[in-house]
Design an enzyme around this catalytic site. Structure first.
Site, PDB file in Angstrom:
ATOM      1  N   ASP A 118       1.053-122.572 -64.563  1.00 46.00           N
ATOM      2  CA  ASP A 118      -0.421-122.612 -64.482  1.00 46.00           C
ATOM      3  C   ASP A 118      -1.002-122.800 -63.067  1.00 46.00           C
ATOM      4  OD1 ASP A 118       0.045-122.507 -67.170  1.00 46.00           O
ATOM      5  OD2 ASP A 118      -0.972-124.368 -67.674  1.00 46.00           O
TER       6      ASP A 118
ATOM      7  N   LYS B 205      -0.376-118.433 -72.263  1.00 46.94           N
ATOM      8  CA  LYS B 205      -0.207-119.455 -73.311  1.00 46.94           C
ATOM      9  C   LYS B 205      -1.556-120.041 -73.700  1.00 46.94           C
ATOM     10  CE  LYS B 205       1.043-123.073 -69.941  1.00 46.94           C
ATOM     11  NZ  LYS B 205       0.051-124.098 -70.230  1.00 46.94           N
TER      12      LYS B 205
ATOM     13  N   CYS C 244       0.477-129.956 -68.513  1.00 49.12           N
ATOM     14  CA  CYS C 244       1.254-128.764 -68.882  1.00 49.12           C
ATOM     15  C   CYS C 244       2.704-128.806 -68.415  1.00 49.12           C
ATOM     16  CB  CYS C 244       0.532-127.509 -68.404  1.00 49.12           C
ATOM     17  SG  CYS C 244      -0.981-127.237 -69.357  1.00 49.12           S
TER      18      CYS C 244
END
Ligand code: C5J
Length: 225
Positions: free
Chosen positions: A26, A131, A164
């Site tokens: 990310d 995701k 995450c």
């Protein structure tokens, strides 16, 4: 390729590079740049910059060594049909997921803010996992891709350490993958959560995985002729 040995916590590691992948979580404009999702939640996004240069150094070395490199992005379909209502409803309505911001609609796939920062931009042959959740295994084909390639070890970088990165490491650990989290290649809006996130991974004999810095890994990669 061959294997590398380096210092890590709780114990030194030897990793077969043919069975290892670099997973970069990310590193998106939405989390690292002003005007995105991270800023909309009231965070000081400049805190995440510390991870960019170490991540880039590891990415460059991994490319040189031919490692499998996988990038992930958190985000949702434009109609938000894959976004749980409770996730969307959090925060100020003007700054929620799907609201329009300076980098397009917040945390929506295809918008400028959803994309990966230029410094770490994926090459054409590097898979990008989109995701909908915090974990990279949840509702994605990441596990299938790793199993098809015989991967057993993940070098994990990205943001944020306690959200995450931690969620993905826990998911990976339960699926039998060994995770090596690169501490300086991860960052959080909260320094204390960064430290706690790393501490939780390596505690109890490495209950979720191992932690090392980019330097020990880079040094061991450079030592390969
Ligand atoms: C968050 C992430 N913090 N990538 N996402 O919402 O860690």
């Amino acid at each position: 390729m061959s294997s590398v040995t380096f210092e890590a916590e709780p114990a030194p590691l030897s990793v077969d590079l043919d069975r290892a992948a670099l997973v970069i979580i990310d590193m998106q404009r939405d989390f690292l740049e002003p005007g995105g999702f991270g800023a909309a939640l009231g965070n000081d996004v400049s805190r995440l910059q510390a991870a960019v240069a170490p991540c880039r150094a590891v990415l460059t070395a991994a490319r040189q060594r031919g490692l499998l490199i996988i990038h992930t992005r958190e985000g949702h379909r434009p109609d938000l049909s894959d976004a749980p209502p409770h996730k969307v409803e959090r925060g100020d309505p003007a700054n929620r997921i799907g609201a329009r911001g300076p980098m397009g609609r917040i945390l929506v796939r295809g918008e400028p803010g959803h994309d990966i920062i230029p410094e770490l931009y994926p090459l054409k042959d590097e898979p990008v996992i989109d995701k909908p959740g915090k974990g990279a295994f949840y509702q994605t084909d990441l596990e299938l891709m790793l199993r098809n390639r015989g991967i057993d070890t993940l070098f994990v970088c990205g943001v944020t350490t306690e959200v995450c990165v931690n969620t993905t490491v826990r998911e990976a650990n339960d699926r039998g993958f060994r995770c090596v989290v690169l501490s300086d290649c991860c960052a959080s809006y909260f320094p204390q959560f960064h430290e706690a996130g790393l501490a939780m991974i390596k505690a109890q004999g490495g209950i979720f995985g191992s932690v090392t810095g980019s330097k020990p890994l880079l040094t061991s990669l450079a030592a390969l002729a």
